[in-house]
Scaffold this active site. Structure first.
Site, PDB file in Angstrom:
ATOM      1  N   THR A  33      28.736 -23.467 -82.369  1.00 13.87           N
ATOM      2  CA  THR A  33      27.751 -23.093 -81.357  1.00 13.87           C
ATOM      3  C   THR A  33      26.409 -23.755 -81.639  1.00 13.87           C
ATOM      4  OG1 THR A  33      26.877 -21.172 -80.138  1.00 13.87           O
ATOM      5  CG2 THR A  33      26.987 -20.964 -82.528  1.00 13.87           C
ATOM      6  N   ASN A  34      25.445 -23.546 -80.765  1.00 19.32           N
ATOM      7  CA  ASN A  34      24.085 -24.070 -80.905  1.00 19.32           C
ATOM      8  C   ASN A  34      23.116 -22.918 -81.067  1.00 19.32           C
ATOM      9  OD1 ASN A  34      24.557 -26.822 -80.593  1.00 19.32           O
ATOM     10  ND2 ASN A  34      24.439 -26.717 -78.372  1.00 19.32           N
ATOM     11  N   ARG A  35      21.950 -23.212 -81.597  1.00 21.60           N
ATOM     12  CA  ARG A  35      20.890 -22.205 -81.617  1.00 21.60           C
ATOM     13  C   ARG A  35      20.246 -22.154 -80.243  1.00 21.60           C
ATOM     14  NH1 ARG A  35      19.826 -20.895 -86.917  1.00 21.60           N
ATOM     15  NH2 ARG A  35      19.875 -22.654 -88.371  1.00 21.60           N
ATOM     16  N   ALA A  99      21.925 -24.680 -73.890  1.00 19.35           N
ATOM     17  CA  ALA A  99      22.157 -25.552 -75.039  1.00 19.35           C
ATOM     18  C   ALA A  99      23.670 -25.693 -75.178  1.00 19.35           C
ATOM     19  CB  ALA A  99      21.541 -24.946 -76.288  1.00 19.35           C
ATOM     20  N   VAL A 100      24.214 -26.604 -74.389  1.00 25.11           N
ATOM     21  CA  VAL A 100      25.667 -26.777 -74.326  1.00 25.11           C
ATOM     22  C   VAL A 100      26.137 -27.510 -75.586  1.00 25.11           C
ATOM     23  CG1 VAL A 100      27.561 -27.783 -72.973  1.00 25.11           C
ATOM     24  CG2 VAL A 100      25.479 -26.976 -71.807  1.00 25.11           C
TER      25      VAL A 100
END
Ligand code: CTP
Ligand code: CA
Length: 226
Positions: A33-35, A99-100
């Site tokens: 995942t992303n922040r 934030a893909v």
């Protein structure tokens, strides 16, 4: 009627907003995942709704409450986010704040990957995710005004200009995330990069950035060309 009451200039307009991270499964218990707190995207969805727009917010996993008057669709992966966006078309406005995850694991293990004594760590092979912003920008059902975000840590405006061209969108909201307190925080410093040039906005709370952006969108749509 379009652009009716002065306090609801987006009445009759449909808007699509993506927000938050995506989470890409590795196995049943792990994700890539992303922040992203989702705060800026959620605030934009709320600000567009406050100006009268009919808003669909496609959200990755975040802990934010749904803004008033907004239709929320929860998703996990980039592919689910794209499908939910396409299901929300047609729209006049698309704002891609999510934030893909740029990549996802090529294979998702069907069971939890276990540690094996003495064995090397597993390797995760990645494949590229669809680009939601570029897909919306170049689609047959293209919204009138398509806006992307670019969170950068260096040469923010150069990267934003390059992204505007590459994605085929109308504006890029460039966001300097190297500034302390931006990630997960309440303040944001943004520049709006358009085909015409660049507008640098003062540092402001994310809610205020959202209200200004919603007003700027309303002005662009009522003035004809974005
Ligand atoms: N975006 C998207 N789908 C993706 C990747 C990005 O919709 N698969 C959107 C983001 O929501 C944002 C914009 O594209 O509005 C820019 O995202 P960013 O990550 O900065 O751009 P990338 O093209 O992925 O380039 P890089 O991460 O290498 O800087
Ligand atoms: Ca990216």
């Amino acid at each position: 009627a379009l652009s009716g009451a002065p306090d609801r200039p987006l009445a009759g307009r449909r808007a699509l907003v993506t927000a938050g991270p995506t989470a890409e499964p590795v196995d049943p218990v792990r994700v890539l995942t992303n922040r992203s707190s989702g705060k800026q995207g959620f605030a934009i969805a709320g600000a567009l709704a406050a100006l009268g727009a009919d808003v669909t917010l496609v959200a990755g996993p975040v802990a934010e409450p749904t803004p008033a008057g907004v239709r929320r669709v929860d998703v996990e992966t980039a592919r689910e986010m794209l499908a939910a966006c396409e299901a929300a078309l047609p729209a006049d406005i698309a704002v891609c704040v999510a934030a893909v995850a740029d990549w996802r694991p090529a294979e998702v293990a069907s069971g939890k990957t276990k540690k094996v004594a003495g064995a090397p760590p597993p390797e995760i092979r990645l494949v590229e995710n669809p680009d939601i912003l570029a897909t919306l920008s170049r689609g047959a059902d293209r919204p009138t005004l398509v806006i992307g975000f670019a969170a950068e840590t260096e040469t923010v405006e150069d990267h934003a200009r390059a992204k505007l061209a590459r994605k085929g969108c109308d504006w890029i909201v460039a966001n300097d995330v190297s500034r302390p307190g931006v990630m997960g925080g309440t303040e944001n410093t943004v520049s709006i990069v358009t085909g015409e040039g660049i507008e640098r906005w003062e540092e402001a709370p994310k809610a205020e950035v959202a209200r200004r952006l919603a007003s700027r969108i309303a002005a662009a749509l009522s003035g004809g060309a974005p």
